[in-house]
Design an enzyme around this catalytic site. Sequence first.
Site, PDB file in Angstrom:
ATOM      1  N   ARG A  95       0.825  -1.207   0.000  1.00 14.56           N
ATOM      2  CA  ARG A  95       0.000   0.000   0.000  1.00 14.56           C
ATOM      3  C   ARG A  95       0.864   1.265   0.000  1.00 14.56           C
ATOM      4  O   ARG A  95       0.470   2.288  -0.577  1.00 14.56           O
ATOM      5  CB  ARG A  95      -0.940  -0.012   1.208  1.00 14.56           C
ATOM      6  CG  ARG A  95      -2.086  -0.990   1.037  1.00 14.56           C
ATOM      7  CD  ARG A  95      -2.944  -1.107   2.271  1.00 14.56           C
ATOM      8  NE  ARG A  95      -4.188  -1.811   1.964  1.00 14.56           N
ATOM      9  CZ  ARG A  95      -5.038  -2.237   2.885  1.00 14.56           C
ATOM     10  NH1 ARG A  95      -4.791  -2.043   4.167  1.00 14.56           N
ATOM     11  NH2 ARG A  95      -6.154  -2.867   2.532  1.00 14.56           N
ATOM     12  N   LYS A 107     -16.030 -15.446   6.814  1.00 15.93           N
ATOM     13  CA  LYS A 107     -17.453 -15.414   7.117  1.00 15.93           C
ATOM     14  C   LYS A 107     -18.335 -15.257   5.880  1.00 15.93           C
ATOM     15  O   LYS A 107     -18.121 -14.365   5.067  1.00 15.93           O
ATOM     16  CB  LYS A 107     -17.747 -14.263   8.086  1.00 15.93           C
ATOM     17  CG  LYS A 107     -17.119 -14.435   9.456  1.00 15.93           C
ATOM     18  CD  LYS A 107     -17.493 -13.273  10.373  1.00 15.93           C
ATOM     19  CE  LYS A 107     -16.905 -13.449  11.761  1.00 15.93           C
ATOM     20  NZ  LYS A 107     -17.262 -12.317  12.647  1.00 15.93           N
ATOM     21  N   GLY A 129      -6.726  -6.804   0.244  1.00 21.93           N
ATOM     22  CA  GLY A 129      -6.768  -7.494   1.528  1.00 21.93           C
ATOM     23  C   GLY A 129      -5.807  -8.669   1.610  1.00 21.93           C
ATOM     24  O   GLY A 129      -4.668  -8.612   1.137  1.00 21.93           O
ATOM     25  N   GLY A 183     -12.211  -4.605   1.299  1.00 20.40           N
ATOM     26  CA  GLY A 183     -13.625  -4.265   1.437  1.00 20.40           C
ATOM     27  C   GLY A 183     -14.099  -3.308   0.372  1.00 20.40           C
ATOM     28  O   GLY A 183     -15.212  -3.436  -0.164  1.00 20.40           O
TER      29      GLY A 183
END
Length: 410
Positions: free
Chosen positions: A45, A213, A367, A391
């Site tokens: 990043r 999840k 991510g 995200g």
Amino acid sequence: MKETFMPLQTIQQLLDEGVDGRHVLVRSDFNVPLDDEGNITDAGRIDASIPTLKALLDGGAKVIVTAHLGRPKGEFKPEFSLKPVAEALSERLGQFVALASDVSGEDAHERANGLTEGEILLVENVRFDARETSKDDAEREAFAAELADLAADDGAFVSDGFGVVHRKQASVYDVAAKLPAYAGYLVEKEVETLGSVKDNPAHPYVVVLGGSKVSDKLGVIEALAQKADKLVIGGGMCYTFLAAQGHNVQKSLLQEDMVDTCGKLIETYGDKLVLPVDLAIAPEFDKNAEKKVVGLDDIDEGWMSLDIGPETAQNYAAAIKEAKTVFWNGPMGVFEFPNFADGTQAVAEAMIEATKNNDCFTVVGGGDSAASVRALGLDEEGFSHISTGGGASLELIEGKELPGVSVVSN
């Protein structure tokens, strides 16, 4: 789905107007992983921020950078200081990057006022101030006003932290209303690239989803099932799907409250969903744990799956190699444990092969997926695009409006 945030006000427009001698406030994404000694383990990043910062500095701007690291929850915590980021930036830019000891206080203002053309200041972690992430609009706006004041009367704002543009936060969203606002090179590239996948993917279009999840990915599964030819499911979330099929996943990660939902997804999109046929299991969550490959109904009692099995990896790779567009978000297993990184590596290598041999447009959705590419030592140039936002990339692909992009749009 309609485009909600184009066209952008771009950094090139700001540079054409002229930045020589002007203060420019830049929101970057420096939320990088650190080891126990505080050393940066993946500087992807930071590297991605350099083109925007360099262009502003070369244009004679007085650059002030805001960013966050970790989740200090509104308190000053030394372990979340941006000090290692300032050092990494200094090395990459080839010039000293000063770090203010506060975010929008006396030291930040003094240093910002003292900047000369072509100099750069990094203020401390914006999340040291609880107002950054406040749900109270007035609190966020007050903090945003303090940040905007750092840029003086002739200032401008550049949004270049793609990893946070899906958040309605003070340094991302509210500050853009206080200054002339533009998208940096990174945000512009991400929106353009991911937007093309969202709106006009070449087919066959394969989406590979991992992560822990199902609840985190439910919206994107439902949205992309309308567009994709295949949805390949791995990672911790796949065990809830397997449970919905009637398999006993033992101690594997499971969202019991999502089993019925997964059952409905299988019923509705079963012809598109690609699920595991074998698993790599272990008796405990440990990098040195014993590893066994078993069928779906053969998990030892009390054991857990930490990766997809080799036959599954082969199936997933075959689907990817036939594709013309691939979007991947989420590792297939616990890639941080070398013994359980095979599934993730197989997916990544298949994408590289598809890019090279099938003229496939391959996107790594930020991510942990991007981190795994670097951790496994794979050639980043082998992919069409590696996003810096996990995200944010998911929400853009899903078709959601991103607050931090909308505020720098015409």
